[in-house]
Design a protein around this motif. Sequence first.
Motif, PDB file in Angstrom:
ATOM      1  N   ILE A  55     104.324  35.982  93.291  1.00 51.12           N
ATOM      2  CA  ILE A  55     104.481  34.520  93.343  1.00 51.12           C
ATOM      3  C   ILE A  55     105.951  34.104  93.326  1.00 51.12           C
ATOM      4  O   ILE A  55     106.338  33.139  93.983  1.00 51.12           O
ATOM      5  N   PHE A  56     106.750  34.826  92.560  1.00 49.83           N
ATOM      6  CA  PHE A  56     108.179  34.520  92.414  1.00 49.83           C
ATOM      7  C   PHE A  56     109.020  35.709  92.877  1.00 49.83           C
ATOM      8  O   PHE A  56     109.641  36.384  92.055  1.00 49.83           O
ATOM      9  N   PRO A  57     109.044  35.989  94.188  1.00 46.22           N
ATOM     10  CA  PRO A  57     109.832  37.133  94.642  1.00 46.22           C
ATOM     11  C   PRO A  57     111.302  36.946  94.276  1.00 46.22           C
ATOM     12  O   PRO A  57     111.856  35.867  94.429  1.00 46.22           O
ATOM     13  N   GLY A  58     111.885  37.990  93.755  1.00 52.54           N
ATOM     14  CA  GLY A  58     113.286  37.917  93.340  1.00 52.54           C
ATOM     15  C   GLY A  58     113.482  37.344  91.948  1.00 52.54           C
ATOM     16  O   GLY A  58     114.598  37.299  91.445  1.00 52.54           O
ATOM     17  N   GLY A  59     112.396  36.910  91.312  1.00 56.87           N
ATOM     18  CA  GLY A  59     112.498  36.373  89.958  1.00 56.87           C
ATOM     19  C   GLY A  59     112.805  37.472  88.954  1.00 56.87           C
ATOM     20  O   GLY A  59     112.423  38.622  89.131  1.00 56.87           O
ATOM     21  N   LYS A  60     113.525  37.104  87.908  1.00 62.96           N
ATOM     22  CA  LYS A  60     113.808  38.044  86.816  1.00 62.96           C
ATOM     23  C   LYS A  60     112.947  37.598  85.635  1.00 62.96           C
ATOM     24  O   LYS A  60     113.048  36.449  85.185  1.00 62.96           O
ATOM     25  N   PHE A  61     112.116  38.502  85.154  1.00 59.90           N
ATOM     26  CA  PHE A  61     111.141  38.161  84.130  1.00 59.90           C
ATOM     27  C   PHE A  61     111.531  38.711  82.767  1.00 59.90           C
ATOM     28  O   PHE A  61     112.022  39.827  82.647  1.00 59.90           O
ATOM     29  N   TYR A  62     111.272  37.894  81.757  1.00 66.53           N
ATOM     30  CA  TYR A  62     111.541  38.235  80.360  1.00 66.53           C
ATOM     31  C   TYR A  62     110.232  38.086  79.604  1.00 66.53           C
ATOM     32  O   TYR A  62     109.730  36.979  79.433  1.00 66.53           O
ATOM     33  N   LEU A  63     109.675  39.212  79.188  1.00 68.98           N
ATOM     34  CA  LEU A  63     108.434  39.186  78.426  1.00 68.98           C
ATOM     35  C   LEU A  63     108.779  38.912  76.972  1.00 68.98           C
ATOM     36  O   LEU A  63     109.458  39.703  76.318  1.00 68.98           O
ATOM     37  N   LEU A  64     108.328  37.777  76.467  1.00 65.54           N
ATOM     38  CA  LEU A  64     108.603  37.376  75.093  1.00 65.54           C
ATOM     39  C   LEU A  64     107.436  37.834  74.222  1.00 65.54           C
ATOM     40  O   LEU A  64     106.295  37.428  74.439  1.00 65.54           O
TER      41      LEU A  64
END
Length: 182
Positions: free
Chosen positions: A93-102
């Motif tokens: 859904i968010f190509p190139g997004g950087k994800f932070y799992l909280l």
Amino acid sequence: MKIGVLGGSFDPVHRGHLLLARKAQKKLALDRILFIPAYQNPLKSTLPADIRHRFVMLALALRKEDTFFLSDFELQHPGKSYTYDTLVHLHKIFPGGKFYLLAGTDNLSQFKRWHRFQELEKLCQIVLISRGKRSAEQYPVLPFSCPVSSTQIRKKLKNGEPVTRMVPAETLKYIKKNGLYI
């Protein structure tokens, strides 16, 4: 885009969840936070309140938050919810997004049991939120003090004790209207 991912049972959502998200967003300069209620936590044997109720309570709690969003991805996939599958979906859904799992430090002892844990670490930066109980050297830890828990709220509601300061007003109204946790 920097996206915080906050999953959980949210049974029920409480002010601590919202405060945690705000602090993480500020500290990590996140563009948005996605709240993702788990259909069923695979590491817990007890079933939480029905997912539809938990979803509506979250929607009510997030209504006034411009950068907080609610995902129904796990709602659409009944059964056990795996963070790995959710993150694979989010990358689409968010190509190139950087994800932070909280995640709370209370999850630390369980991480190795998470579905495809080694691969999960490749999909996101895991950021632990300390509730003052423990820390972890291998992950960044954000200190956070939260004297409230969903378990505590459920117990208080069952005993008829007030939870007004613990739960967003609209969420509490929904809980009472639907007779949840009594």
